[in-house]
Design a protein around this motif. Structure first.
Motif, PDB file in Angstrom:
ATOM      1  N   ILE A   1       0.856  -1.125  -0.084  1.00  0.00           N
ATOM      2  CA  ILE A   1       0.228   0.330   0.283  1.00  0.00           C
ATOM      3  C   ILE A   1       1.125   1.371   0.502  1.00  0.00           C
ATOM      4  O   ILE A   1       1.604   1.635   0.778  1.00  0.00           O
ATOM      5  N   VAL A   2       0.039   2.377  -0.994  1.00  0.00           N
ATOM      6  CA  VAL A   2       0.992   3.655  -1.146  1.00  0.00           C
ATOM      7  C   VAL A   2       0.923   3.972  -1.008  1.00  0.00           C
ATOM      8  O   VAL A   2      -0.458   4.548  -0.827  1.00  0.00           O
ATOM      9  N   SER A   3       1.188   5.158   0.230  1.00  0.00           N
ATOM     10  CA  SER A   3       0.478   6.435   0.540  1.00  0.00           C
ATOM     11  C   SER A   3       1.373   7.573  -0.111  1.00  0.00           C
ATOM     12  O   SER A   3       2.215   8.091  -0.049  1.00  0.00           O
ATOM     13  N   VAL A   4       0.268   8.988  -0.696  1.00  0.00           N
ATOM     14  CA  VAL A   4       0.593  10.170  -1.392  1.00  0.00           C
ATOM     15  C   VAL A   4      -0.265  10.807  -1.353  1.00  0.00           C
ATOM     16  O   VAL A   4      -1.585  11.263  -1.290  1.00  0.00           O
ATOM     17  N   ASN A   5       0.212  12.379  -1.870  1.00  0.00           N
ATOM     18  CA  ASN A   5      -0.859  13.682  -1.559  1.00  0.00           C
ATOM     19  C   ASN A   5      -0.773  14.204  -2.833  1.00  0.00           C
ATOM     20  O   ASN A   5       0.340  14.422  -3.540  1.00  0.00           O
ATOM     21  N   PHE A   6      -1.875  13.978  -3.533  1.00  0.00           N
ATOM     22  CA  PHE A   6      -1.768  14.837  -4.522  1.00  0.00           C
ATOM     23  C   PHE A   6      -2.190  15.977  -4.988  1.00  0.00           C
ATOM     24  O   PHE A   6      -2.215  17.025  -5.469  1.00  0.00           O
ATOM     25  N   PHE A   7      -3.082  16.877  -3.237  1.00  0.00           N
ATOM     26  CA  PHE A   7      -3.144  17.870  -3.359  1.00  0.00           C
ATOM     27  C   PHE A   7      -2.801  18.799  -1.530  1.00  0.00           C
ATOM     28  O   PHE A   7      -2.656  17.550  -1.229  1.00  0.00           O
ATOM     29  N   GLU A   8      -2.398  19.834  -1.942  1.00  0.00           N
ATOM     30  CA  GLU A   8      -1.724  20.894  -0.497  1.00  0.00           C
ATOM     31  C   GLU A   8      -3.637  20.970  -0.582  1.00  0.00           C
ATOM     32  O   GLU A   8      -4.381  21.211  -0.953  1.00  0.00           O
ATOM     33  N   MET A   9      -2.852  21.582   1.113  1.00  0.00           N
ATOM     34  CA  MET A   9      -4.109  22.487   1.311  1.00  0.00           C
ATOM     35  C   MET A   9      -4.142  23.187   0.337  1.00  0.00           C
ATOM     36  O   MET A   9      -3.051  24.394   0.473  1.00  0.00           O
ATOM     37  N   SER A  10      -5.239  24.078   0.375  1.00  0.00           N
ATOM     38  CA  SER A  10      -5.544  25.148  -0.654  1.00  0.00           C
ATOM     39  C   SER A  10      -6.470  26.330  -0.761  1.00  0.00           C
ATOM     40  O   SER A  10      -7.581  24.757  -0.344  1.00  0.00           O
TER      41      SER A  10
ATOM     42  N   ASP B   1      -6.244  15.684   1.524  1.00  0.00           N
ATOM     43  CA  ASP B   1      -6.451  14.231   2.637  1.00  0.00           C
ATOM     44  C   ASP B   1      -5.937  13.349   1.711  1.00  0.00           C
ATOM     45  O   ASP B   1      -5.886  13.142   0.454  1.00  0.00           O
ATOM     46  N   ARG B   2      -4.647  12.311   2.002  1.00  0.00           N
ATOM     47  CA  ARG B   2      -3.544  11.934   1.536  1.00  0.00           C
ATOM     48  C   ARG B   2      -4.848  10.710   1.095  1.00  0.00           C
ATOM     49  O   ARG B   2      -5.401  10.540   1.291  1.00  0.00           O
ATOM     50  N   PHE B   3      -4.121   9.991  -0.339  1.00  0.00           N
ATOM     51  CA  PHE B   3      -5.007   8.877  -1.515  1.00  0.00           C
ATOM     52  C   PHE B   3      -3.938   7.521  -1.196  1.00  0.00           C
ATOM     53  O   PHE B   3      -2.607   7.534  -0.162  1.00  0.00           O
ATOM     54  N   LEU B   4      -4.611   6.341  -0.227  1.00  0.00           N
ATOM     55  CA  LEU B   4      -4.201   5.175  -0.057  1.00  0.00           C
ATOM     56  C   LEU B   4      -4.684   4.311  -1.264  1.00  0.00           C
ATOM     57  O   LEU B   4      -4.902   4.282  -1.555  1.00  0.00           O
TER      58      LEU B   4
END
Length: 859
Positions: A524-533, A684-687
């Motif tokens: 399982i990979v955790s990645v943030n596609f978007f920052e708080m904006s 929020d991060r994607f898993l």
């Protein structure tokens, strides 16, 4: 009498001035003292006399060090130095192990000391750190204390309290929530949004830029040294314009750059932005106050305790308190994002204890070796005394020999430590600053103390020597064999204790890293596609990312939400709907549909969140078994939960399902009641879990990320790495304990090896007689080995209660722990016995196989 020249000055001069010139120089000095200095006060006469004495210490007046006709003090020192060097060269069997004992023992201690000193000096460079207090709120008697700002929540006016000198509000944004943009390139970092009083509270040294008035200008930004170097490299960043992007956006000018944050700083940041540069920041701030000498913690907390009840009807039983942040590093009373790391005082105390134990083993080993050397040289010292040598001269010879050990050991240890220091930090993942001066002084003190104590003991042994027994070969001098066996027993007692503790740490770490967590975290990979904006276009990008993940054949499951690891869940106020009880702080995790299938968590009752039946933000929750049991819920369809966390209103939440308990925190904690909410945001991060090649899946995510964020660097984390990272402290400790145990075992074995060599040589004739009388080599081996192994066995029995106590004390900190079986203690004893046997068997076998005739001719 008072007018006579100081005798000590005359004696001092006589040590260095040539004999034929001494009388003339002393006469001139005495004449000068009586005629020229007679009118001066006594202290001035003495000072002036000493000045002229030192004035005569000129090369043409000094005695010759290398003269052959007369031997002066310096010549004696040179002679003793030669004798000491020859003695060390002749007795390499003892000299080399002695030096190795000093080097390895001190090297090990210095590694421990560098680490523990860094921990104990945490944040000491802030002048006012012990005057800073953190505001905290307990919303009701059953709720946990939270670092919510009393200043904003309850409108507290600190100007009314004379014991408060200053105030500070800080919003903390983690690196996945905020970014810096420079010429189109994005850099994620931890950002602090702070009042202009930030640098009045904390003394982070400024490397470049403004030294005063920082953060007063709302257009300024302050960077840390490492972060500035990451963005600009060797280019001077002062005056450069950067864009800050999170839930707010703005342009800022670099006003200053701090030095790299020191290793003994628990507070971490990459940049600091003025809080008044924007009207609103989404992250809830924390509240700090700087107090003065009139501040008394208990009295102040009594004053402000009930202010929340008066100023906010929402919390009728709230309680305000202020906690010293100087204690936060070790006590961690609250989970505050301002602090980048926390310590464990029990770990530090254990390290100090082990460091002192290593020092003790080093001292005992070195002294044991030197006592063996002294015993083997007893006949030589006896002969020197018979021909007129005083015990004082023999002591000088011995002292010079020890000083050679001291100089060599200090130099070798310092060079090895400085060379290995970077690898030591990397191996244990430690944040330590290099400090050669501090390390050198510490090494000097440790080795100096060990050598000095050994000198004192050896002097006592020399003066206790009886010349008659020394000349006739009496082998019971000082009863050293018994003393050495006692020392070896103490060494092995400490060593076996360390071995047992190390084994317990290892099996506990293995247990935690392999125990079933209740969910699947592999691949399982955790990645943030978007920052708080504040950018509304993220919604379109979010739909595109979801569609791409759904259509990719490599993606088995994906979801958004918090990770089931430490610090991901947050506290929120909850209670059973319809009850009069006050709200309690309970753990909440944000999830989305697909989270259950992604992690393979079992559903026990009801259902999980669904795209077709639920929308983000609805008043629906899923709870775990522990929550159902805690609140005594029998039928989830007839029971609701109430929360007052969102806004200033109370909301009732339907319980739509119950999941099986899973470990979402460190295994040192029991599974607490947990509430799962479907309330996700684009940032929020994607898993993502992949089928097949993980690397191919990561490559796909990188391409997708580049499409959504063309100028931002791709960053991801593996969930299994984050799970294991929860137990990094235990892994770190296991490495430390293994290393320390090996060093202790080596040091003990070196001492035993050398003493067994002496003991077998001492009993050479006895062995020859026994062989003549029919003793076999095996019987000889058993005879000689038994006395040494008896010491190890006694050490094992002595170590058992200490090891059992300390191991049980340490393991009590874990809610889920292993059982310490008998095999842990037995295996430590067997390993110690095996190593001891290896250390002595070579000498014993050589003597046992020797021709009896040669044995009887020995000496």
């Amino acid at each position: 009498m008072a007018n006579k020249p100081p005798k000590l000055a005359d004696r001092f001069l006589s040590l260095f001035i040539k004999g034929q010139l001494l009388e003339e120089i002393l006469g001139d000095l005495h004449e000068y003292h009586e005629e020229e200095l007679i009118e001066l006060p006594n202290w001035k006469r003495i000072g002036s006399y000493w000045y002229h004495v030192f004035h005569f210490l000129r090369p043409n007046l000094l005695r010759s060090v290398f003269g052959t006709k007369k031997l002066n003090y310096l010549g004696m020192i040179k002679l003793n130095l030669k004798i000491a060097l020859r003695s060390l060269q002749k007795n390499k069997t003892i000299a080399i192990p002695s030096l190795l004992t000093l080097v390895f023992g001190t090297l090990c201690f210095q590694c421990i000391y560098s680490w523990s000193n860094n921990e104990l000096s945490m944040d000491d460079f802030h002048e006012n750190f012990d005057r800073i207090y953190m505001g905290a709120v307990q919303t009701n008697p059953l709720a946990d204390v939270s670092p919510i700002s009393p200043q904003l929540l309850f409108r507290i006016d600190y100007d009314q309290y004379p014991e408060v000198d200053n105030k500070l509000l800080i919003h903390i944004y983690e690196k996945d929530e905020i970014k810096i943009i420079n010429e189109g390139q994005s850099f994620n970092g931890k950002g602090l949004i702070a009042d202009s009083s930030f640098f009045s509270f904390f003394d982070f040294p400024i490397q470049d830029g403004y030294q005063a008035g920082l953060l007063h200008d709302p257009s300024h930004i302050v960077l840390s040294g490492n972060f500035a170097n990451r963005i600009f490299g060797d280019v001077n960043p002062i005056g450069k314009t950067l864009k800050v992007s999170c839930d707010q956006e703005g342009l800022y000018t670099v006003a200053a750059v701090t030095e790299n944050l020191p290793a003994n700083s628990s507070i971490s940041f990459d940049f600091v932005v003025p809080r008044h540069s924007q009207r609103f920041w989404r992250r809830i701030p924390m509240d700090l106050i700087l107090v003065n000498k009139d501040f008394v913690s208990g009295k102040f907390n009594e004053k402000v305790s009930a202010l929340g009840r008066e100023n906010n009807e929402r919390f009728p039983e709230s309680q305000i308190s202020y906690l010293p942040i100087a204690d936060s590093y070790f006590t961690q009373p609250l989970d505050v994002a301002l602090f980048g790391k926390y310590g464990n005082i029990n770990t530090v105390q254990t390290l100090i204890f082990i460091g002192l134990a290593i020092c003790l083993i080093t001292f005992l080993g070195f002294n044991n070796l030197q006592s063996t050397q002294l015993l083997s040289s007893a006949e030589k010292f006896g002969i020197k005394q018979m021909i007129g040598g005083s015990k004082g001269v023999l002591c000088v010879e011995m002292i010079i020999e020890r000083l050679i050990y001291f100089v060599l050991a200090v130099g070798i240890t310092f060079l090895i430590f400085e060379a290995l220091f970077p690898y030591f930090k990397t191996l244990l993942n430690l944040d330590l600053d290099a400090n050669p001066v501090f390390n050198g002084l510490s090494i000097l003190m440790v080795i100096g103390t060990i050598v000095f104590l050994s000198i004192i003991i050896s002097i006592a042994q020399l003066f206790a020597m009886d010349v008659k027994y020394a000349i006739t070969g009496g082998k019971n001098l000082f009863k050293i064999p018994r003393m050495q066996r006692t020392i070896a027993t103490i060494q092995y007692t400490v060593t076996i204790t360390l071995m047992i503790l190390t084994t317990v740490v290892l099996i506990q770490y293995r247990f935690m890293s392999t125990k079933e967590t209740g969910f699947s975290y592999q691949n399982i990979v955790s990645v943030n596609f978007f920052e708080m904006s504040a950018n509304d276009n993220q919604v379109k990008g979010l739909d595109y990312v979801r569609d791409e993940l759904k259509s990719n054949t490599r993606v088995a499951e994906f979801s958004q939400g918090d990770l089931p690891v430490n610090a991901e869940s947050f506290l929120s106020s909850w209670k059973k709907a319809g009850e009069q009880n006050e709200y309690e702080s309970r753990r909440v995790m944000i999830v989305s549909p697909g989270y259950l299938d992604l992690l393979g968590i079992d559903m026990l009752e009801g259902r999980f969140f669904s795209d077709s039946l639920d929308t983000s933000g609805e008043q629906k929750v899923v709870i775990n078994e522990a929550a159902k049991k805690y609140w005594g819920i029998n039928d989830i369809s007839n029971q609701k939960l109430t929360s007052n966390t969102s806004g200033r209103q109370e909301f009732d939440f339907d319980i739509i399902g119950v999941v099986k308990d899973f470990h979402f925190e460190h295994l040192s904690k029991k599974i607490e009641p947990l509430i799962l909410r479907y309330r996700t945001y684009p940032d929020d991060r994607f898993l993502v879990r992949f089928d097949g090649s993980q690397q191919a899946g990561i490559s796909f995510l990188e391409e997708l990320y580049s499409e959504v964020n063309p100028k931002s660097p791709f960053d991801y984390e593996l969930l299994d790495d984050q799970i294991l990272r929860q137990y990094s402290k235990e892994k770190q400790l296991s490495k430390v304990y293994i290393g320390l145990t090996m060093v202790a075992l080596i040091l003990s074995s070196i001492s035993l090896f050398t003493f067994s060599l002496y003991e077998t040589r001492r009993r050479t004739k006895e062995i020859g007689i026994r062989k003549v009388n029919g003793a076999s080599p095996l019987q000889i081996i058993c005879l000689l080995s038994s006395s040494f192994l008896r010491s190890v066995f006694i050490a094992f029995l002595t170590a058992l209660p200490f090891a059992w106590y300390f191991a049980n004390q340490w393991i009590q900190d874990f809610a889920y722990r292993v059982t310490i079986g008998w095999w842990v203690f037995v295996s430590a004893g067997c390993i110690a016995s095996l190593v001891a046997t290896v250390a002595i068997i070579w000498h014993v076998m050589n003597i046992s196989k020797q021709n009896p005739v040669e044995s009887l001719r020995y000496e």
